[in-house]
Enzyme design. Structure first.
Site, PDB file in Angstrom:
ATOM      1  N   ASP A 130     -10.086  -5.812  -3.347  1.00 15.78           N
ATOM      2  CA  ASP A 130      -9.542  -4.778  -2.460  1.00 15.78           C
ATOM      3  C   ASP A 130     -10.371  -3.502  -2.647  1.00 15.78           C
ATOM      4  OD1 ASP A 130      -8.028  -2.612  -1.486  1.00 15.78           O
ATOM      5  OD2 ASP A 130      -6.120  -3.494  -2.100  1.00 15.78           O
ATOM      6  N   HIS A 162      -7.252  -6.219   0.781  1.00 11.58           N
ATOM      7  CA  HIS A 162      -6.088  -5.364   1.073  1.00 11.58           C
ATOM      8  C   HIS A 162      -5.316  -5.855   2.297  1.00 11.58           C
ATOM      9  CE1 HIS A 162      -4.112  -1.548   0.125  1.00 11.58           C
ATOM     10  NE2 HIS A 162      -4.088  -1.224   1.398  1.00 11.58           N
ATOM     11  N   SER A 197       0.842  -1.196   0.000  1.00 12.67           N
ATOM     12  CA  SER A 197       0.000   0.000   0.000  1.00 12.67           C
ATOM     13  C   SER A 197       0.881   1.251   0.000  1.00 12.67           C
ATOM     14  CB  SER A 197      -0.953  -0.070   1.200  1.00 12.67           C
ATOM     15  OG  SER A 197      -2.027   0.826   1.017  1.00 12.67           O
TER      16      SER A 197
END
Lengths: 307, 307
Positions: A243, A277, A160
Site C-alpha cells: 500500500d 490500498h 483508511s
C-alpha cells in the site's frame, strides 16, 4: 427526523441492498444518503432481530464504493447481520474550501464534529453514532420484509479514513460497539499529513485546539487510556504491505497496535504481503472481519440475554 | 504485435490482477487495454499451465467494471483458471458518431467485425478470438511468476452486450471454446433496439446487409444450425427477473433458450427472482458459472490428453 425514503434497491447473494436518503439535522439539513444490506428473512419467518455492522469508507468515497466493490452481501447473508454504509461527509454544505481538494471537505469528513467557522454541517461523529442508527431503525422498520433490526447491538469497521473513524468512534463510545476493525486505517492522524490537514480544518489549528486533536486519534486515545477498552471488545487491523499510503506514512496502523499492546488491549494485526490500498484488498479479507464482528455481536446478545 | 506492457497490478484473494495495454493491429492501431486475473502459483512450483476464461462486458464498460465489481478473483483462485477481461470497443478510433451515444461506438463494439465506412478499427470479433489470446499469451509469459497459460483451452462468458458476444462467438467459433455462459445476454439482437442500432452501424442497414445480421445473432445462429453445437459444450444463461432491460425486450434470453431446445442443444436457463441487470446479480452467480467453465475446461484437458 423524517423517515428516510428509498432511492434504489437491488439484490445480491439473496440480500436486499437498499439506498436511502433523508434531510439530516446532524449534517446541517443537507441530504444524507446511506445504503443498507439486509439478509433475506429466515425461512418460515419470525427470525430474531439482527444486529448491524457499520462500515465507514475512506477519502473520496460515497456510500456506494463499499456496496459495489467489497462483496459484502455474501458475508451479510452468511453471518446474518445488517450492514450499513453511510456517506463520508455532508454534500453541498457550502463550507469554506470544501471542494478544493479530495482529502478535505466533501468526501472527507473524517468522522469528527467540526468546530471551525463555516463547518457546522460537518458533524460526522454525531451523525454516525446517534442520528444514523435512528435513521436505519426507521428505514428498516418502514421497509418490513420480514427482517427486523436489533438497535442495541452494533459493531463498526472501516477503511483508511474510515478505519480511523471505526477505531476512534469505538474508543470514544465504547458501549456503542461490540467490536471494531479497520483496513489500512489512518491510525495516527496527528502524525500524518492527511490527519493534520483535516484536524486543522475541522478542529482548529492553533495550539489550544491542537491539544484536543489527540481525542480523535486512535493511537493517542489508546495510549492515554492505558488499559484495555473491554476484554470483550475485539479489535482487528488489516494492512496491505504494498500500500503506497502505508509506505508514505499516512496510515501507521502499527503504531496503534503498539499502543494497544502497551495498554494490554487485545488486537489482531495482519500485514498482508502484496496487497495494496484498494477494495481488492478489502474484499479479500472482509469475510474474516465480518465473522469477527458476528461472533462479538452474538456474544453481546448472550450477555444481554443473561442479564 | 508488440508484447503488452503492464499498466497496473493489484492483488485479490491471492491472485494477481494485472492491467495491460498495447497497440492493437486488429483495432486499427488504437491502444487496447485488458486485465488478467492469474491465480497464485502452486505451492512448490511446477503447476500445470492454466486454461483461460474470457469475460466480455456490456455497454459502457471498460476492462475494469468486471475486475472491480464481480468478485472474480476468489473464483479464479478456487477453480485455478486465468480470467481475461478485455475492453468493449476500440478507444479514440475516430469513427463517425462513436461518441454520440452510450449504446453505439465507444464502449459498445458488440463483438463484431464492422464493415461500414469509417469503422475499420471496430474489429472486436477478430480482436477477441485471434489477437487478444496471443496478447494474453505474450503477457503471461513475459510476466512469469510461476503461472503459465494453456493457450489451447478457453471458455467464454459475458454480460448483456457481452453475453451476446459470448454466445455468438461460441456459436461462430465452436472449436475455440470449451463452454459458454451469459448473464442477461442481448440474445436476439436483430429483434431489439440495441441490436438493430448496432448492426445497422457496424454491419450496414440495407436489405442485403441486414440479411447477414443473423450470423451475429445467438438465437438466429442456433435456429439456423438446428442441431447441438457439441454435446460437450455446456451453455448456461442467467437472467434477473427484475431487470428493466429484460422487461423492455432488449435481452430475450428465453428466445435463445427456446432455439437451443428446438435444436437439441443442452442449455441451463436460470431466471432469478428479484435480481436486476447490475454486477450485484453477476457477483451472486459468477461462482456457479466459473465452476461450469472449470469443469468443461478440465474435460477438454482430459480429451486432449486422451487423443
Amino acid at each position: 427526523m423524517e423517515t428516510p425514503t428509498e432511492v434504489s434497491r437491488t439484490k445480491a447473494f439473496g440480500c436486499a441492498i437498499t439506498q436511502y436518503a433523508y434531510t439530516s439535522p446532524a449534517l446541517g439539513g443537507t441530504k444524507a444518503t446511506f445504503s443498507v444490506i439486509t439478509p433475506p428473512p429466515e425461512a418460515g419467518g419470525g427470525g430474531a432481530p439482527l444486529p448491524a455492522l457499520y462500515w465507514l469508507s475512506g477519502l473520496t468515497c460515497t456510500d456506494q464504493n463499499f456496496i459495489t466493490k467489497a462483496g459484502a452481501a455474501a458475508h451479510a447473508a452468511a453471518a446474518r447481520l445488517i450492514i450499513v454504509a453511510p456517506d463520508t461527509s455532508p454534500r453541498g454544505a457550502g463550507a469554506p474550501g470544501e471542494e478544493d481538494g479530495w482529502d478535505f471537505g466533501t468526501g472527507a469528513g473524517f468522522y469528527v464534529d467540526a468546530v471551525t467557522p463555516g463547518f457546522g454541517a460537518y458533524q460526522m461523529e454525531t451523525y454516525v453514532t446517534v442520528e444514523l442508527p435512528a435513521a436505519v431503525a426507521a428505514a428498516v422498520a418502514a421497509r418490513g420484509g420480514g427482517v427486523a433490526l436489533d438497535g442495541t447491538r452494533r459493531s463498526v469497521a472501516g477503511h483508511s479514513m474510515g478505519g480511523h473513524g471505526a477505531l476512534t468512534l469505538a474508543l470514544r463510545h465504547p458501549r456503542l460497539y461490540a467490536s471494531a476493525s479497520a483496513f489500512s486505517p489512518v491510525a495516527h492522524p496527528t502524525a500524518c499529513p492527511w490527519g493534520v490537514k483535516a484536524f486543522t480544518g475541522y478542529l482548529g489549528g492553533d495550539a489550544a485546539a491542537a491539544a484536543g486533536w489527540a481525542d480523535h486519534d486512535a493511537t493517542e486515545l489508546m495510549g492515554a487510556r492505558g488499559k484495555p477498552l473491554y476484554p470483550s471488545t475485539p479489535i482487528r487491523v488489516e494492512q496491505g504491505a504494498a500500500d503506497q499510503f502505508w509506505a508514505d506514512g499516512q496510515l501507521r496502523g502499527d503504531e496503534f497496535v503498539d499502543a494497544c499492546t502497551a495498554a494490554g488491549q487485545p488486537v489482531e494485526w495482519h500485514l498482508r504481503e502484496g496487497y495494496d490500498h484498494s477494495y481488492h484488498f478489502i474484499a479479500t479479507f472482509l469475510g474474516e472481519h465480518v465473522a469477527l464482528h458476528a461472533a462479538a455481536l452474538a456474544a453481546a446478545a448472550e450477555k444481554k440475554g443473561g442479564e
